[in-house]
Write a protein that holds these residues in place. Sequence first.
Motif, short mmCIF file in Angstrom:
data_model
loop_
_atom_site.label_atom_id
_atom_site.label_comp_id
_atom_site.label_asym_id
_atom_site.label_seq_id
_atom_site.Cartn_x
_atom_site.Cartn_y
_atom_site.Cartn_z
N ILE A 59 36.52 64.33 -1.39
CA ILE A 59 37.39 62.64 -1.67
C ILE A 59 35.87 61.80 -0.87
O ILE A 59 34.66 62.11 -0.28
N GLU A 60 36.01 61.21 -1.84
CA GLU A 60 34.54 60.49 -1.82
C GLU A 60 35.05 58.75 -1.83
O GLU A 60 35.72 57.79 -2.12
N ILE A 61 33.90 58.69 -0.20
CA ILE A 61 34.64 57.00 0.55
C ILE A 61 34.31 56.03 0.21
O ILE A 61 32.19 56.47 0.66
N SER A 62 34.06 54.91 0.04
CA SER A 62 33.81 53.58 -0.70
C SER A 62 33.17 53.24 0.81
O SER A 62 34.64 52.10 1.48
N LEU A 63 32.17 52.97 1.45
CA LEU A 63 31.52 52.02 2.72
C LEU A 63 31.64 50.87 2.63
O LEU A 63 31.24 50.39 1.87
N LYS A 64 31.93 50.19 3.61
CA LYS A 64 31.90 48.60 3.83
C LYS A 64 31.19 48.02 4.31
O LYS A 64 31.11 48.33 5.86
N TYR A 65 30.10 47.49 4.30
CA TYR A 65 29.08 46.38 4.90
C TYR A 65 29.75 45.13 4.72
O TYR A 65 29.46 44.32 3.87
N TYR A 66 29.19 44.41 6.00
CA TYR A 66 29.15 42.75 6.10
C TYR A 66 27.92 42.03 6.42
O TYR A 66 27.50 42.41 7.87
N ASP A 67 27.20 41.32 5.59
CA ASP A 67 25.48 41.39 5.28
C ASP A 67 24.88 42.61 6.25
O ASP A 67 24.26 42.10 6.70
N GLY A 68 24.97 43.32 5.30
CA GLY A 68 23.96 44.52 5.83
C GLY A 68 24.31 45.28 6.82
O GLY A 68 23.88 46.37 7.17
N ILE A 69 25.84 44.98 7.80
CA ILE A 69 25.89 45.52 8.57
C ILE A 69 27.29 46.46 8.39
O ILE A 69 27.89 45.51 8.65
N PRO A 70 27.66 47.36 9.06
CA PRO A 70 28.95 48.34 8.50
C PRO A 70 30.34 47.57 9.69
O PRO A 70 29.68 47.01 10.72
N VAL A 71 30.53 47.51 8.99
CA VAL A 71 32.09 46.96 9.76
C VAL A 71 32.74 47.68 10.67
O VAL A 71 32.77 47.35 11.74
N ILE A 72 32.63 49.07 10.15
CA ILE A 72 33.06 50.04 11.68
C ILE A 72 31.57 49.89 11.95
O ILE A 72 30.78 50.69 12.26
N ARG A 73 31.98 49.81 13.62
CA ARG A 73 31.05 49.45 14.58
C ARG A 73 30.67 50.69 15.47
O ARG A 73 30.14 51.93 15.87
N GLU A 74 32.51 51.34 15.45
CA GLU A 74 33.04 52.55 16.78
C GLU A 74 34.12 53.23 16.38
O GLU A 74 34.74 52.40 15.91
N LEU A 75 33.00 54.45 16.10
CA LEU A 75 34.66 55.52 16.15
C LEU A 75 34.61 56.47 16.44
O LEU A 75 33.99 57.45 16.63
N LYS A 76 35.81 57.00 17.19
CA LYS A 76 35.41 57.76 17.68
C LYS A 76 36.93 58.67 17.80
O LYS A 76 38.10 57.94 17.47
N ARG A 77 36.50 59.89 18.48
CA ARG A 77 38.16 61.10 17.99
C ARG A 77 38.43 61.36 19.69
O ARG A 77 37.53 61.66 20.22
N VAL A 78 39.60 60.86 19.81
CA VAL A 78 40.66 60.69 20.75
C VAL A 78 40.94 62.47 21.28
O VAL A 78 41.08 62.80 22.00
N SER A 79 42.04 62.78 20.42
CA SER A 79 42.77 64.09 20.18
C SER A 79 41.62 65.31 20.04
O SER A 79 41.49 64.94 18.64
N LYS A 80 41.50 65.62 20.38
CA LYS A 80 40.41 66.99 19.72
C LYS A 80 41.33 68.56 19.64
O LYS A 80 42.02 68.71 20.72
N PRO A 81 41.03 69.64 19.43
CA PRO A 81 41.68 70.77 19.70
C PRO A 81 41.45 72.01 20.39
O PRO A 81 42.30 71.82 20.90
#
Length: 130
Positions: A59-81
């Motif tokens: 899968i090729e994911i196209s990332l999104k930026y706003y004025d050169g700053i990533p839209v996603i500021r924090e991405l955390k995994r909650v449920s782990k194995p």
Amino acid sequence: MTDPIADMLTRIRNAQMRGKSTVMTPASKLRAWVLDVLADEGYIRGYEKTTGEDGHPAIEISLKYYDGIPVIRELKRVSKPGRRVYMGADDIPTVRQGLGVSIVSTSKGVMSDAAARSANVGGEVLCTVF
């Protein structure tokens, strides 16, 4: 690999730190469903199913930026194995007072926390995005 969702989230975080426009990850249905929620909520531009360099589906994911700053500021995994986190519809927490999104795997499919609350279904909280 024991946790494919955490691997995908880490690839996205790393690519955004380097300022990449796209990132590749191995393909799976669960990853695609999580990416559907991220695209619907406006955190990524979209994704496309392709074939990787090794010939396996990717899968090729196209990332999104706003004025050169990533839209996603924090991405955390909650449920782990090692520690699965399940919550009922009323117990699903809001992320950053509603500015972020929790991605929940329910019996009705993978959806955002708001959609899970409106459908009155709980499930496994996969990750949070802000």
